[in-house]
Structures are given as C-alpha cells and as structure tokens.
Design a protein around this motif. Sequence first.
Motif, PDB file in Angstrom:
ATOM      1  N   ARG A 105       3.611  28.340 -40.087  1.00 28.82           N
ATOM      2  CA  ARG A 105       2.719  29.623 -39.912  1.00 28.82           C
ATOM      3  C   ARG A 105       1.270  29.006 -40.176  1.00 28.82           C
ATOM      4  N   GLY A 106       0.967  28.278 -41.001  1.00 34.91           N
ATOM      5  CA  GLY A 106      -0.388  27.684 -41.363  1.00 34.91           C
ATOM      6  C   GLY A 106      -0.802  26.856 -40.209  1.00 34.91           C
ATOM      7  N   ARG A 107       0.117  26.232 -39.655  1.00 34.83           N
ATOM      8  CA  ARG A 107      -0.171  25.312 -38.487  1.00 34.83           C
ATOM      9  C   ARG A 107      -0.628  26.265 -37.291  1.00 34.83           C
ATOM     10  N   ARG A 108       0.254  27.277 -37.136  1.00 30.59           N
ATOM     11  CA  ARG A 108       0.082  28.161 -35.884  1.00 30.59           C
ATOM     12  C   ARG A 108      -1.310  28.998 -36.131  1.00 30.59           C
ATOM     13  N   THR A 109      -1.731  29.339 -37.391  1.00 30.66           N
ATOM     14  CA  THR A 109      -3.006  29.946 -37.600  1.00 30.66           C
ATOM     15  C   THR A 109      -3.935  28.995 -37.221  1.00 30.66           C
TER      16      THR A 109
END
Lengths: 188, 188
Positions: free
Chosen positions: A80-84
């Motif tokens: 999720r962090g990477r997508r954000t």
Amino acid sequence: MDEQTGLTSTSYVVLGLLASLGPSTPYDLKRAVAESLGNLWSFPHSQLYVEPQRLAEAGLVTEHREDKGRRRRTYTLTSRGRRTLVRWLRTPEISGHEVRDPALLKLFFSDLVGAQDVSALARSQEQLHSKQASEYERLMGESKEDEMPFRAETMRMGLVFERAAARFWRAISEELRDATGHWGGGNE
Amino acid sequence: MDEQTGLTSTSYVVLGLLASLGPSTPYDLKRAVAESLGNLWSFPHSQLYVEPQRLAEAGLVTEHREDKGRRRRTYTLTSRGRRTLVRWLRTPEISGHEVRDPALLKLFFSDLVGAQDVSALARSQEQLHSKQASEYERLMGESKEDEMPFRAETMRMGLVFERAAARFWRAISEELRDATGHWGGGNE
DNA sequence: ACCGTCATGTAATCGGTTACATGATTCT
DNA sequence: AGAATCATGTAACCGATTACATGACGGT
C-alpha cells in the motif's frame, strides 16, 4: 500536505527513501538525506524518527524492532505504501515553488538602508551559493547517471539554481562597486 | 526564527512593509504582499492579522483601533521597531536558501516510475514557471527602478529563477521526447 | 576504564495553515 | 432589497523545530 491522504511532503520523502534503499532504520534515512536530498530539502533528524511512526499507523510501512542491543527500529515499505508513493509521483505537481530565501527578503527591503549594507549581503551570498554549487558538482560527479538518471537531473537543477544565484549576487556586488552612489545611500 | 529577538521572517516582512508603506491595516499589508512580495514569499492573510499583534506586544509597533464602522486596526512602526528592522537588514544572512520545491522532490524519486510520468510532470512545470516568469516581467515593468532599485533587483532575481526553471523542465521534456527509451521505462 | 563521537530517541513549544464566520460595501 | 464581493477577523489543529538526554561503540 495532501488532503486526500493526510500525508505531507516529509511523508513522501520517507516513503521514497524506503523505496530506494529498502528496509531502513531512521539513522539510515538520516544518512541518505544528508548525502544528497538534504541539499534540496532538509529537516532535523527528529522527523525521521517520528514520521515513520505516523506512516506505520497509516499502514504504509511496517516497523520491526530489534530485541537486542540498540533495539533499532527498521521500517519497510508495504505494498500500500508503494502504491501511495507511485500515485503521488504520477500526479503532476500543480503547486508552484516558492523561493523563500531570507537573503532575498532582505534585498527586497534594502532600499531602506543603503548600498554599503547590501554590498556586504551580496558578497556573503555569493560565497554561500558558490560553495553550494561546488557541492552539487561533487554530487553529480558521484551519482551514477545510468542507474538513476532523474536523480542526477535533480542535482543538476540544484546546480543550475546555485550558479544562477551566485551570478546574480556577484552582479549586484559589481554594480555596487563601480557605480558608486548610483544606487543611493539609503536613509540614516 | 531569530533567537536573540524571538522574531521570525514573517515578523520582518511586517516590519518591512510598515516601514515602506507607513501606518497600515492588515488589509493594506495583504494587498501589498499580493502585488509583489507574495510571489517570493507567500502566506495566508491570517498571519497579517496575528503577527502585528505579536509585534505590538514586543513594542515594535503600536496599534490604533477605530471606534466607528469597521473598527479597523492600524499599525505603526515604533522607533524601536525601525531599529530592529534596520539591524536585521544590516546583518548579512548566513543561512542558505533551500529549494524545497515539491516538483523537484518528485523528480528526485522519479527513477522509481518512468519516463512517461516524468514527461507529464515536466510539461506542467514548464507551463507553471513560464507563467510565473511573465508575472515577474510584469512586476519589473511596473516597478520604479530609480525609487526602489533593490526591490526591482529582487524581482529580477525572481525572474532569473523562473526562467532557469522553465528552461530546465523544457530540456527534460525534450530529451524525453526524442531520446525515447534512453531514460528507461521505470519499474511496473 | 575513559572519552569522544556515533547513534537513537522523546518532549515541549510554537508558528503557520486551515477552516470557519461574519460585517461592510457595491452593484444591479 | 438581494447578491456578490470585499474586508476583517478568530480558533483549532498539527507538523516542524528546538532542546534535552542517554545509550552504544571504537579507540587509547
């Protein structure tokens, strides 16, 4: 500060660094900032201890803590962090940059004082910016253009700015020197 | 933030404006900021209502309030205020300027995404900076160089920066266009 | 064993931003 | 008179800076 996500620029710095470096401790981040990004965008190390905690609460990174020795905290980017992060990177920035240079602020009001004082200001600023320009040159030399071309470009922009600033202040210095009196003596 | 005096850059903006304009209401300050300084150094109008109060407590300005109609507050620089301002102006700035441009932050991490996204970023930034450059040109046209030469110089520096930035982003745009693939396709 | 530096954190403060709110004027 | 805009403020929140403090480690 992004209203959708509640994330600040500092958040993205941390996310970006974690994406670049892989799992890191706050101190790793600190060193990484110091060696390149810090020239463009600096902040105290305390932020690098607090911000990852915020991100952990938001589920964008995970925290793992040693149970021996220094009890270091290691942070890892979640998917999720990477997508954000990627979503942010892909959103063309609309906000303009502001200069916000205290020296320019002084210059802006320098008609109140006079040429001598401005001259001192200009000389010290030229020094400062020349020095910073050298620093960027060094950074560009070290950076591997083929692996991280855009990062190298960013440093190049830093260099461009610093050179422009140095030239600007030098020009002021010189005009003040040989056009004595032309720029007035100010009040007082 | 100056440790000796407890004054911030915003404080000096207010002091400087009061010195330039004479006694003013917060709204006067707001307009003055909007028309020139705000391009370099912007902040919300609420500051211009709060900061003068702080300065009044410190004895650097005096406040006079209408007792009819809008009950405007008018602030006037005291002689201590003027001395404080002048002392600040005469102290050569030692702190360097930082760039702190969100778009550069994105560029710094753009090796994580890829050329297409950077291309969009670069185009929008070029637009932005070109527009801002025009604004500075306009400001320089309006400014009276003989009365406030240093103020005009400040605007010129703004112009120099904006042009440099516009050129930089355009160069990136162009290199991305005709050197397709040279700068990689990123991850994903 | 000591000392300096490297490394790691926490707490308090505070300026700046955001959001809210309403009062005056002017225009139609 | 009503709407739109200009003008004037206040309050809450919060991230960033500042200051403080101590733990680990390497060298002598």
